[in-house]
Design an enzyme around this catalytic site. Structure first.
Site, short mmCIF file in Angstrom:
data_model
loop_
_atom_site.label_atom_id
_atom_site.label_comp_id
_atom_site.label_asym_id
_atom_site.label_seq_id
_atom_site.Cartn_x
_atom_site.Cartn_y
_atom_site.Cartn_z
N CYS A 105 -35.69 1.51 92.50
CA CYS A 105 -35.27 0.12 92.40
C CYS A 105 -34.61 -0.14 91.03
CB CYS A 105 -36.46 -0.80 92.67
SG CYS A 105 -36.01 -2.53 92.87
N GLN A 106 -35.15 -1.05 90.24
CA GLN A 106 -34.57 -1.29 88.91
C GLN A 106 -34.64 -0.02 88.08
OE1 GLN A 106 -36.95 -3.61 86.22
NE2 GLN A 106 -35.18 -4.61 85.30
#
Lengths: 329, 355
Positions: free
Chosen positions: B147-148
């Site tokens: 994700c991030q």
């Protein structure tokens, strides 16, 4: 100003009635026959770990919401033939949604035209009315699928705590500073109403879609709703779809931004005022603390870079020494 | 589309009665749920810096000589990848012969407010990579970003390509402005400077509420009705509780990092424009020339597939592969089918490129 306050009060009173109307429908003696079960269950729940307690809270809240749904379907859709008339329930819901939209629009319009000045004499009544506007918005947002504005709990609690502080502190300050805070507060209140209005419109649209779905039943349709749970699940699906489309619209984006920005503007104004009040008491303000933390971070960053450089140099020296030692042999 | 509807009043009352019975019966099971661990696989702490901890997972199946570093997002906690014995991406990677390291960012507090993306990427991640390289006497590692953490891994790899042998990105946003990205849509009108200047670090529960509001009716309502249905089954209840703990275990987000990430990535989409500045360097995705495996979820409501898949257009790698999963952002780690489909395939892909 007094007239404006009086108008606001009338509007809010009618609001309260509209919001309560669904639970006052019908003359069944077992008015809260379904939600009572949830309350009984909650009574039995013992205190355990924070995680379990939080889950108890959520299940109780959801169960309560589901049972309210059941009560509404039962009370407004029940017919003499022991059958639920789905359209009767949906028409009732549709009317409620329309009332909400009318009331919110009126509230929004009043926010636009209100220019009254708040003074120490009318502060309390104005504050109480404002609190009620927020309560109404919160109740509405909770009704629409247990919806919560991001950070709403912080926002609502923090907001009124700040206002409680504001009351004792700010009237000793310059009048223009007080009025500036109130302008910010009014923007925030207006943004909250505007946001709730979008949600109310979504709810109306979802209700109308549900009405269309059930208006022309097809005998050969595979889509058959024959339980309360199936009805609830379908209600969730339709509401979620309407919400998802709305949430990607420019109107929603603007309302969401306004809501957050107006709250932050108001909060920052109060924070700055409080920081100014700390100074005469020789108390450290948040700005000063932040300044220290920033300097600390800069120093820490430089230290880490220096450490890395030292490590590289040390490795080079080791390599050179090894080379010399090898050469000596 | 017409629906048939036949519900009798007495059936409604029966359902209500049954619902309340289920609640009562499930209460004991709920009370008996014990402490829920934050991750299940054995691991050792190999490096610590400020609040960061670098762990190495224990395994007797390590075959790949190139270790794999997992970089998780700053949002939520990394044990989502190691939730339960039978639901663990980490276990899947270990079973495929990988030597797995993981960065745990910890819980930032006010003291960390001025940490920047530069500190995270060129600082923390880079030092963790150095630690691993030194431990193994190697110059390159495999990197897996989630994700991030995937976006951070892209930045890191573009800035330090020499240190990354293979890159795996999982449910990673690359183009932050695809049309179906609800989160990005909402953020466009938010005054990010005002937000960070007012709040400092961003409270984790504010972020969490925002995520839940992407699907409010399902995630804040319907889900808990589903819980009542499974309350009578201790095993399913246990799984639910593991997930529930993870979902609401939300660290605060560091203010300055949040400011840059939202403004540069979400609002200005600088990662794909080749304009994202981290420290003194500009992130150029075309610098990513090593093999890339991009894993995305087809029903991801947080990072839409289009946002991830666009990576293919920007990286300079001639060995770019995609792996799609028929599920959501979380299901790709915790669902039963993901255990068979995702981690083993990532492991195989890595092993094939480390000979």
């Amino acid at each position: 100003m007094q007239t404006w306050l009086s108008n606001q009060k009338q509007l809010i009173d009618s609001w309260g009635k509209a919001l309560n109307s669904s639970s006052e429908q019908g003359s069944n003696p077992d008015t809260n026959f379904a939600t009572q079960g949830i309350q009984d269950w909650w009574q039995k729940a013992q205190i355990h770990s924070p995680e379990i307690n939080q889950l108890f809270d959520k299940v109780a809240a959801m169960g309560n919401s589901y049972m309210q749904f059941a009560e509404q379907v039962y009370k407004t859709g029940n017919t003499n033939e022991n059958e639920i008339d789905i359209l009767q329930w949906l028409e009732h819901s549709e009317q409620l949604n329309k009332n909400w939209i009318l009331q919110l629009s009126a509230l929004l319009e009043q926010q636009d035209t209100s220019t009254g000045e708040i003074t120490q004499t009318n502060w309390q009544s104005w504050r109480e009315l404002s609190r009620q506007v927020f309560e109404i918005c919160n109740r509405l947002q909770n009704q629409f699928g247990d919806f919560k504005i991001p950070g709403a709990e912080h926002t609502q609690d923090g907001f009124f705590n700040l206002f409680d502080m504001a009351e004792s502190v700010f009237f000793r300050q310059a009048e223009d500073e007080i009025q500036q805070h109130l302008v910010h507060f009014n923007h925030y209140k207006k943004a909250n109403v505007a946001y709730s209005l979008i949600l109310a419109k979504n709810s109306l649209q979802a209700t109308q879609i549900l009405k269309d779905n059930f208006s022309q039943p097809e005998d050969d349709s595979d889509l058959n709703i024959s339980s309360l749970r199936a009805l609830y699940d379908h209600w969730v699906t339709v509401n979620e779809k309407v919400y998802a489309e709305s949430a990607l619209s420019p109107e929603y984006r603007q309302a969401y931004g306004e809501l957050l920005n107006s709250y932050l503007t108001f909060k920052k104004g109060l924070d700055d005022s409080l920081a100014r009040h700390y100074q005469p008491f020789n108390l450290t303000s948040r700005t000063e603390l932040d300044s220290l933390l920033e300097s600390h971070q800069l120093l820490q960053r430089e230290n880490k870079l220096l450490r890395e450089e030292l490590h590289k140099l040390s490795s080079r020296i080791d390599a050179l020494e090894n080379k010399n030692n090898d050469g000596g042999k | 589309m017409g629906f048939k509807f036949n519900l009798r009043s007495e059936d409604v009352l029966t359902e209500i009665k049954e619902f309340n019975q289920k609640l009562s019966q499930g209460l004991d099971n709920l009370k008996n749920v014990g402490d829920i661990p934050s991750g299940v696989s054995s691991k050792e702490l190999v490096y610590q810096e400020d609040k960061l901890k670098l762990f190495r997972y224990q395994s007797e199946k390590r075959q790949n000589s190139i270790p794999l570093l997992v970089v998780y997002a700053l949002v939520n906690r990394p044990y989502m990848a190691d939730l339960q014995k039978n639901r663990s991406t980490i276990q899947g990677l270990l079973n495929s012969g990988q030597d797995v390291y993981l960065i745990d960012w910890g819980y930032p507090d006010r003291n960390d407010k001025y940490l920047t993306m530069d500190d995270y990427i060129n600082g923390y991640i880079n030092r963790c990579v150095d630690v691993i390289c030194q431990r193994h006497g190697i110059e390159q590692i495999n990197l897996l970003g989630i994700c991030q953490g995937g976006a951070f891994s892209l930045c890191y790899t573009a800035l330090h390509p020499i240190k990354v042998k293979n890159l795996v990105t999982m449910v990673t946003p690359v183009d932050f402005k695809t049309q179906d990205n609800m989160l990005s849509h909402w953020i466009q009108n938010v005054d990010v400077d005002l937000l960070v200047d007012t709040m400092g670090n961003i409270p984790g529960n504010l972020i969490n509420n925002t995520f839940l509001n992407l699907k409010p009716y399902q995630l804040m309502g319907q889900k808990y009705l589903g819980l009542v249905d499974i309350m009578g089954n201790p095993e399913e209840l246990d799984t639910f509780m593991h997930m529930e703990k993870w979902i609401f275990d939300s660290p605060d987000l560091v203010g300055e990092t949040f400011r840059q990430f939202l403004k540069d990535c979400f609002q200005e989409n600088k990662l794909v424009k080749g304009q994202l500045k981290i420290g003194q360097g500009i992130v150029k995705l075309e610098n990513i020339t090593m093999p890339v495996l991009n894993v995305y979820a087809k029903q991801d409501h947080l990072v839409p597939p289009a946002s991830s898949k666009v990576l293919k257009k920007y990286v300079g790698s001639s060995d770019y592969k995609e792996l799609s999963f028929n599920g959501g952002h979380i299901g790709i780690y915790v669902s039963g089918k993901a255990q068979k489909q995702i981690a083993p395939k990532i492991g195989k892909w890595l092993s094939e490129r480390c000979d």
